[in-house]
Write an enzyme that holds these catalytic residues in place. Structure first.
Site, mmCIF file in Angstrom:
data_model
loop_
_atom_site.group_PDB
_atom_site.id
_atom_site.type_symbol
_atom_site.label_atom_id
_atom_site.label_comp_id
_atom_site.label_asym_id
_atom_site.label_seq_id
_atom_site.Cartn_x
_atom_site.Cartn_y
_atom_site.Cartn_z
ATOM 1 N N GLY A 14 -25.464 9.471 36.807
ATOM 2 C CA GLY A 14 -24.656 8.376 36.267
ATOM 3 C C GLY A 14 -24.105 8.711 34.895
ATOM 4 N N SER A 39 -31.098 8.357 36.388
ATOM 5 C CA SER A 39 -32.398 8.201 35.754
ATOM 6 C C SER A 39 -32.193 7.947 34.261
ATOM 7 C CB SER A 39 -33.210 9.476 35.974
ATOM 8 O OG SER A 39 -34.201 9.585 35.000
ATOM 9 N N VAL A 47 -21.224 13.611 25.428
ATOM 10 C CA VAL A 47 -20.401 13.973 24.278
ATOM 11 C C VAL A 47 -18.933 14.207 24.660
ATOM 12 C CG1 VAL A 47 -22.017 14.864 22.568
ATOM 13 C CG2 VAL A 47 -21.342 16.301 24.489
ATOM 14 N N ALA A 50 -12.970 13.768 23.984
ATOM 15 C CA ALA A 50 -11.536 14.029 23.813
ATOM 16 C C ALA A 50 -10.936 14.336 25.177
ATOM 17 C CB ALA A 50 -11.331 15.205 22.870
ATOM 18 N N LYS A 78 -4.649 10.039 21.103
ATOM 19 C CA LYS A 78 -4.665 11.478 20.820
ATOM 20 C C LYS A 78 -3.315 12.073 21.201
ATOM 21 C CE LYS A 78 -6.781 15.797 22.281
ATOM 22 N NZ LYS A 78 -7.793 16.469 23.076
ATOM 23 N N THR A 344 -11.002 19.812 28.410
ATOM 24 C CA THR A 344 -10.647 19.886 29.827
ATOM 25 C C THR A 344 -11.769 19.473 30.789
ATOM 26 O OG1 THR A 344 -11.129 22.245 29.585
ATOM 27 C CG2 THR A 344 -8.823 21.601 29.668
ATOM 28 N N ILE A 346 -13.523 16.594 31.286
ATOM 29 C CA ILE A 346 -13.321 15.319 31.984
ATOM 30 C C ILE A 346 -12.134 15.462 32.930
ATOM 31 C CG2 ILE A 346 -12.662 12.891 31.670
ATOM 32 C CD1 ILE A 346 -14.482 12.898 29.176
HETATM 33 C C1 LIG Z 1 -20.973 20.171 23.518
HETATM 34 C C2 LIG Z 1 -20.119 19.500 24.544
HETATM 35 C C3 LIG Z 1 -18.935 18.861 24.158
HETATM 36 C C4 LIG Z 1 -18.104 18.273 25.123
HETATM 37 N N1 LIG Z 1 -16.926 17.699 24.746
HETATM 38 C C5 LIG Z 1 -16.071 17.257 25.692
HETATM 39 C C6 LIG Z 1 -14.795 16.731 25.352
HETATM 40 O O1 LIG Z 1 -14.451 16.573 24.185
HETATM 41 N N2 LIG Z 1 -13.961 16.390 26.358
HETATM 42 C C7 LIG Z 1 -14.314 16.510 27.667
HETATM 43 O O2 LIG Z 1 -13.497 16.232 28.544
HETATM 44 N N3 LIG Z 1 -15.547 16.938 28.007
HETATM 45 C C8 LIG Z 1 -16.408 17.333 27.067
HETATM 46 N N4 LIG Z 1 -17.636 17.800 27.424
HETATM 47 C C9 LIG Z 1 -18.059 17.757 28.830
HETATM 48 C C10 LIG Z 1 -18.545 16.361 29.162
HETATM 49 O O3 LIG Z 1 -19.580 15.972 28.310
HETATM 50 C C11 LIG Z 1 -19.037 16.334 30.589
HETATM 51 O O4 LIG Z 1 -18.087 16.909 31.435
HETATM 52 C C12 LIG Z 1 -19.247 14.924 31.030
HETATM 53 O O5 LIG Z 1 -20.093 14.252 30.137
HETATM 54 C C13 LIG Z 1 -19.819 14.879 32.404
HETATM 55 O O6 LIG Z 1 -21.179 15.094 32.409
HETATM 56 P P1 LIG Z 1 -21.931 14.874 33.766
HETATM 57 O O7 LIG Z 1 -21.737 13.476 34.188
HETATM 58 O O8 LIG Z 1 -21.544 15.954 34.680
HETATM 59 O O9 LIG Z 1 -23.465 15.144 33.394
HETATM 60 P P2 LIG Z 1 -24.517 14.293 32.537
HETATM 61 O O10 LIG Z 1 -23.887 13.492 31.480
HETATM 62 O O11 LIG Z 1 -25.571 15.270 32.114
HETATM 63 O O12 LIG Z 1 -25.159 13.290 33.588
HETATM 64 C C14 LIG Z 1 -26.131 13.700 34.511
HETATM 65 C C15 LIG Z 1 -26.694 12.510 35.247
HETATM 66 O O13 LIG Z 1 -27.572 12.963 36.259
HETATM 67 C C16 LIG Z 1 -28.749 12.210 36.234
HETATM 68 N N5 LIG Z 1 -29.865 13.002 36.759
HETATM 69 C C17 LIG Z 1 -30.164 14.299 36.528
HETATM 70 N N6 LIG Z 1 -31.285 14.664 37.173
HETATM 71 C C18 LIG Z 1 -31.692 13.557 37.842
HETATM 72 C C19 LIG Z 1 -32.804 13.267 38.668
HETATM 73 N N7 LIG Z 1 -33.757 14.187 38.951
HETATM 74 N N8 LIG Z 1 -32.925 12.024 39.172
HETATM 75 C C20 LIG Z 1 -32.008 11.073 38.914
HETATM 76 N N9 LIG Z 1 -30.933 11.279 38.122
HETATM 77 C C21 LIG Z 1 -30.796 12.504 37.585
HETATM 78 C C22 LIG Z 1 -28.922 11.850 34.763
HETATM 79 O O14 LIG Z 1 -29.754 10.728 34.617
HETATM 80 C C23 LIG Z 1 -27.477 11.551 34.388
HETATM 81 O O15 LIG Z 1 -27.180 10.217 34.740
HETATM 82 C C24 LIG Z 1 -18.493 18.331 26.474
HETATM 83 C C25 LIG Z 1 -19.705 18.919 26.841
HETATM 84 C C26 LIG Z 1 -20.519 19.503 25.894
HETATM 85 C C27 LIG Z 1 -21.812 20.139 26.316
#
Ligand SMILES: Cc1cc2nc3c(=O)[nH]c(=O)nc-3n(C[C@H](O)[C@H](O)[C@H](O)COP(=O)(O)OP(=O)(O)OC[C@H]3O[C@@H](n4cnc5c(N)ncnc54)[C@H](O)[C@@H]3O)c2cc1C
Length: 502
Positions: A14, A39, A47, A50, A78, A344, A346
């Site tokens: 999520g 979870s 994070v 942008a 932006k 890029t 998102i």
């Molecule tokens: C340093 C940094 C800077 C960034 N800056 C940008 C930016 O400026 N612009 C941009 O477009 N993107 C940026 N990003 C990328 C962006 O943060 C991610 O693409 C975006 O947040 C998506 O993350 P996600 O949902 O894939 O993963 P996460 O946010 O890690 O979410 C993972 C989810 O999985 C769940 N989960 C994991 N394991 C389990 C389990 N065993 N049981 C139940 N649930 C579980 C967690 O609870 C969580 O809800 C950045 C990333 C980093 C690292």
């Protein structure tokens, strides 16, 4: 013919990826029963702040009202990214969104600009960009065209609070019928014959069954890697930064309508202004800098008081060998990681969702369909990867071993071919539906001080006076239009001020 339609989708995670997928699928495919598992104990990366203008298409797809979205996520507008100290220390350039100048006859503006620069009749590229000019003056308005001219107006994206965006998406998705389960997945049940995933099982023993699983579990890649062992292609030899220190700070002065990317000795720093705070982070390579040193550099270069303790994020640049394997499609950090230099990630989530909708499978999970999806996602990743590498590789800095290594490293053939073609007479060919358009590449190539040996001969069709007049006209229109725009903060206060606390 039996009913081979998929009806049960399980989204694991999520974060931004999970809730984006939930909002888009529930809106576009009303017959699906969608359950999202997340979870609270594990939490999200949160994070991603942008974006690029295509996010507006996504928000339109999920039925988000732009003003409401801005208010609820503390967003600012932006107009592009300003790069400091990248080519050489002291350099500043802007990668602005939207049009720059205008084409004339068959030639794009940049070909005339190359000739104009040689002959001393063209100013800096940013003078012909409304986005760059407005950004420099901290101005903004929603203006799709410049009235009574053939010039486009402003192309905008947003900076927003990623946690608030996920909450906003959740509201929309739950409103459209998505069910949410809070709990930690402890194991995964697979079909003994096909190897497909049948259910995820929570710590309390609850099994959540599905037909299609969308892995949005972040860097852990719970289904696509931990379970299916799909494989990861490592690109750290091209993009060696592997850590980031992030810290929010109080706003100090008016919010700029652009992201700042400031190069440091072994990486770079982002400054992302939101309405209620500023996001800061230092992306760096741990071969050259310790976490303590990176934190020190970051804290010495933020503008307002820090609002939290700095936190460290670790990553490995690259992509999953196949973003779609069996009945699992990985989105977001589970599918790969490209550092946030051109904002890029998102977009790659959005792109993965759009392609999943285009290739939405039946229960037979046709291999040709899955292969087509994987090929297209790979293409997108690789082209964005090339664009990000360009910023590192095309540098003339000799002040630190990190920058020397980036300059001397090998680069992908696709990028080498692009640089070589550009070096000849400034030509850029956008292949297929690759994300960054010619003028985007042009701004970064010239911003990093790559100067083509010539320009297209058709640019000689104008006399020198005609050429000077062409530039003067555009510059005058841009300067006049920018001068009439309200201040960025004034515009936000009038139209979309948020009520979110810092
Ligand atoms: C340093 C940094 C800077 C960034 N800056 C940008 C930016 O400026 N612009 C941009 O477009 N993107 C940026 N990003 C990328 C962006 O943060 C991610 O693409 C975006 O947040 C998506 O993350 P996600 O949902 O894939 O993963 P996460 O946010 O890690 O979410 C993972 C989810 O999985 C769940 N989960 C994991 N394991 C389990 C389990 N065993 N049981 C139940 N649930 C579980 C967690 O609870 C969580 O809800 C950045 C990333 C980093 C690292």
């Amino acid at each position: 013919m039996g009913d081979s339609r998929i009806t049960k989708v399980v989204i694991v995670g999520g974060g931004t990826a999970g809730w984006m997928a939930a909002a888009a699928l529930s809106r576009s495919m009303g017959h699906l029963s969608i359950r999202l598992v997340e979870s609270d104990e594990i939490g999200t990366v949160g994070v991603g702040e942008a974006t690029i203008p295509a996010i507006r298409l996504f928000n339109a797809l999920i039925g988000a009202d732009e003003i409401e979205f801005i208010r609820e996520t503390g967003a600012t507008f932006k107009l592009g990214i300003q790069f400091h100290d990248w080519g050489r220390i002291g350099d500043t350039y802007m990668h602005a969104f939207g049009q720059i100048g205008r084409s004339l006859g068959m030639l794009p503006f940049q070909q005339y600009w190359l000739r104009g620069r040689n002959e001393g009749v063209a100013g800096p590229l940013c003078d012909y960009s409304l986005n760059a000019t407005a950004g420099r003056q901290n101005r903004f308005a929603r203006l799709p065209r410049i009235p009574d001219t053939s010039l486009d107006g402003i192309a905008h994206a947003f900076h927003f609070d990623a946690a608030l965006y996920a909450a906003y998406l959740r509201k929309l998705a739950e409103g459209a019928g998505v069910a949410r389960t809070e709990g930690k997945i402890a194991s995964v049940r697979r079909n003994g014959e096909s190897g497909h995933i049948e259910a995820v099982v929570l710590e309390d023993g609850t099994a959540i069954e599905g037909e299609l699983f969308i892995d949005c579990s972040g860097f852990r890649a719970l289904l696509i890697e931990e379970t299916l062992e799909t494989g990861y292609e490592d690109w750290t030899h091209w993009l060696p930064c592997d850590r980031a220190i992030a810290v929010p700070s109080e706003n100090a002065g008016p919010a700029r309508p652009y992201t700042q990317a400031i190069a440091h000795q072994a990486g770079w720093q982002w400054r992302i202004p939101l309405q209620h705070r500023t996001g800061n982070g230092h992306v760096f390579c741990s071969d050259f800098l310790s976490e303590d040193e990176a934190t020190e550099i970051l804290l010495a270069n933020i503008e307002g008081r820090p609002l939290a303790e700095p936190r460290t994020l670790r990553f490995r640049t690259g992509m999953r060998s196949r973003a779609w394997n069996a009945n699992v499609v990985a989105l977001g950090l589970a599918s790969g990681f490209l550092e946030p230099l051109e904002s890029t990630s998102i977009h790659l989530i959005q792109n993965g969702i759009a392609k999943l909708l285009a290739h939405f499978p039946g229960l037979d999970f046709d291999a040709a369909n899955i292969d087509a999806y994987n090929r297209r996602v790979r293409f997108d990743y690789e082209r964005i990867r090339d664009f990000v590498i360009l910023h590192y590789h095309a540098n003339q800095r000799s002040d630190s071993p990190f920058w020397i290594r980036c300059r001397e490293m090998g680069i992908p053939d696709t990028l080498a071919a692009k640089i070589e073609l550009f070096g000849s007479h400034g030509q850029i060919v956008r292949e297929g539906d690759e994300l960054f358009v010619e003028i985007g590449w042009f701004q970064v190539l010239t911003g990093q001080n790559i100067v083509p040996r010539g320009y297209h001969p058709m640019a000689d069709a104008l006399t020198r006076d005609e050429l000077a007049g062409f530039f003067d006209d555009i510059e005058t229109i841009i300067a006049r239009t920018a001068a009439h725009l309200p201040g960025h903060e004034e515009y936000i206060a009038q139209h979309c001020a948020a009520g979110v606390p810092a």
